[in-house]
Structures are given as C-alpha cells and as structure tokens.
Design a protein around this motif. Sequence first.
Motif, short mmCIF file in Angstrom:
data_model
loop_
_atom_site.label_atom_id
_atom_site.label_comp_id
_atom_site.label_asym_id
_atom_site.label_seq_id
_atom_site.Cartn_x
_atom_site.Cartn_y
_atom_site.Cartn_z
N GLY A 34 28.33 29.60 44.80
CA GLY A 34 29.43 30.77 45.17
C GLY A 34 28.84 31.06 46.71
N ARG A 35 30.03 31.56 47.31
CA ARG A 35 29.63 32.03 48.80
C ARG A 35 30.53 33.35 48.83
N GLY A 71 33.71 30.62 43.92
CA GLY A 71 33.60 29.41 44.11
C GLY A 71 34.57 28.77 43.03
N LEU A 72 34.56 27.55 43.14
CA LEU A 72 35.40 26.67 42.23
C LEU A 72 34.43 26.01 41.28
N ASP A 73 34.61 26.01 39.87
CA ASP A 73 33.49 25.33 39.16
C ASP A 73 33.65 23.78 39.25
N PRO A 74 32.67 23.07 39.26
CA PRO A 74 32.89 21.66 39.42
C PRO A 74 33.74 20.81 38.51
N VAL A 75 33.52 21.40 37.45
CA VAL A 75 34.35 20.47 36.26
C VAL A 75 35.88 20.78 36.23
N TYR A 126 38.34 29.11 39.35
CA TYR A 126 37.97 30.10 40.22
C TYR A 126 36.84 30.82 39.59
N PHE A 127 35.68 31.00 40.19
CA PHE A 127 34.74 32.02 39.29
C PHE A 127 34.27 33.02 40.43
N MET A 128 33.72 34.19 39.86
CA MET A 128 33.25 35.45 40.76
C MET A 128 31.86 35.56 40.41
N GLU A 129 30.99 36.26 41.28
CA GLU A 129 29.76 36.47 41.10
C GLU A 129 29.53 38.11 41.36
#
Length: 272
Positions: free
Chosen positions: A125-126, A181-185, A189-192
């Motif tokens: 994540g960035r 970020g985007l999960d590699p699978v 979209y994911f958030m932290e």
Amino acid sequence: MRLYRDPDQPGRLAFDTELYQRIGKETDRRKLVHQHVVPIRSGYAWPAKAGQVVRIVAVEGPQVCDLNLWNLHNPRERFWASRSRQLQGAHVTTLDRLWSTLPYLRPMITITNDTLPTQPTQHGGRCHDLLGTRCDPYLYKLLDDRDFDVTCHNNLSRAIAPYHLTELDVHDVINVFQVTGLDPVHEMYFMEPSPARKGDFFEFLAEIDLLCAISVCPSGDLSVWGWGEDGGPDPLETCRPLGVEVYELDPELLKTWSSPEPVQLRSVYRQP
Ligand SMILES: [Zn+2]
C-alpha cells in the motif's frame, strides 16, 4: 514492459523541479492568508489563486481526505484522476502534478511538500491515491440499503453549492492521507489505516486559479471500516478534523514561474 511515461526521460513534461523544492523548503518566504479547520464528516470549499500554496493538515492525527479541484473561472476544467495516474503514478508525492481534463490538459497543481511516508507498506500500500474515488450515498444504499448522508460525495456537493456547482460537478478524487493498493491476485482495491500523525501535511502550488474542495471522510482514519448486514461498525471514533491553510509567496520566489496554458489544438472535430 513499456511504461506510459518514463520517469527518467521526462521530455516535454520536464519542469523546473528545483523551483518547487525551494517553494517547499523556504517556508519563511510565505505568509498565511487563509486558515480553516474542517469539522469531522463535513466538507469545505475555498478559492486559491495561481501561485499560492495550499496545505492540508492532519491537525489532530490520522484522517483521510477527498480532494477535488476546478478552474475557479471555468468548472468544466477540473482535475482528471485517470490521466494524472498515467502520467505520475497511482500514488503521488512531492514534485508530482495533477492534470486537468480535456480539452485543456495542463497541470493544475504541483505537490511541493508531503510529510507522509513514501515507502510501500508490507502489503504494497502507498499513500495519496488516484486509484479509488469518493465514498457516496448511492453505494451505501446499494450495498447496505442504508441512508448515509455524510459521505464524501454529500460533503463535497454541499461544500461547492455556494459556488453554484452541484453533485454533477463532483469528480474522481485524490484520496489524501489514505493508503491503498491493488491486491496482486484479483487487482481489487484495498485500503489500510492512515499513517498520518498530528501535524502531517500535504502541500501544493496552485498552477492556475482554483476552486478547491475537501471532504473529511466519514470513515475517519480507515482503521475501522467495512460493509456488512448491519452496515458494519460505525468508525465515528476514528474521525478527526482537518486543517486548510493558504499561503501567499514572496513574489521573488516565483520570478521564473508562470501559470501553464492549456494545450492548443486546431480542432478535435476537424476531418483528417
Ligand atoms: Zn469518504
């Protein structure tokens, strides 16, 4: 692999980066001309003149922020998240620029300082993303059958109403202070949780006269978030206000700077 734009070969996108570094560093050469604290779960809109510096401040700690930008004199020219993503990257930081829509295509802002981490998290994540968009009441209704009137779309719509703009003028945002970020699978979209600390800020030079608007996201710092049968837990406890500051710069500092013009085209309708 072919990059959309090679960061090491900027070509015609090259600009005087030293100037922007000076603007970010030489903070004794600026004067505060406007300051406002935006309460939790609300929005705020304000003008910034070309050549002014705008700072968004995490005044009480982590909190994510949705930012929209328009040409103050022509709201059809507004920030274009997807082209900016292609030209700068999916997450932006100091010396990145945010570009305007067609038929204009010019930098609307250049980021002059960013105190958030630029290294990716363990999940990749960035910070400050151009991938997602604002939360909105239509999605809450669709997924949870819930009426929720303090989403970023609501907050931005209400904030710009005094400028005679409507929800149709609200556009894809930059998510400031937000880690994604985007999960590699599945490339979902994911958030932290936001890593912002009290006093952290995201600062930019207005390249043209701007109307800026932010929403203090009702999801707070994103440490508590989710959809669910009952709408999930309410992250109210994780919500904090955000500060807005506008600075006038020493004209000497901007001696070599000029406001960019839109790209000039003969006509897009011209027959080839
Ligand atoms: Zn939101």
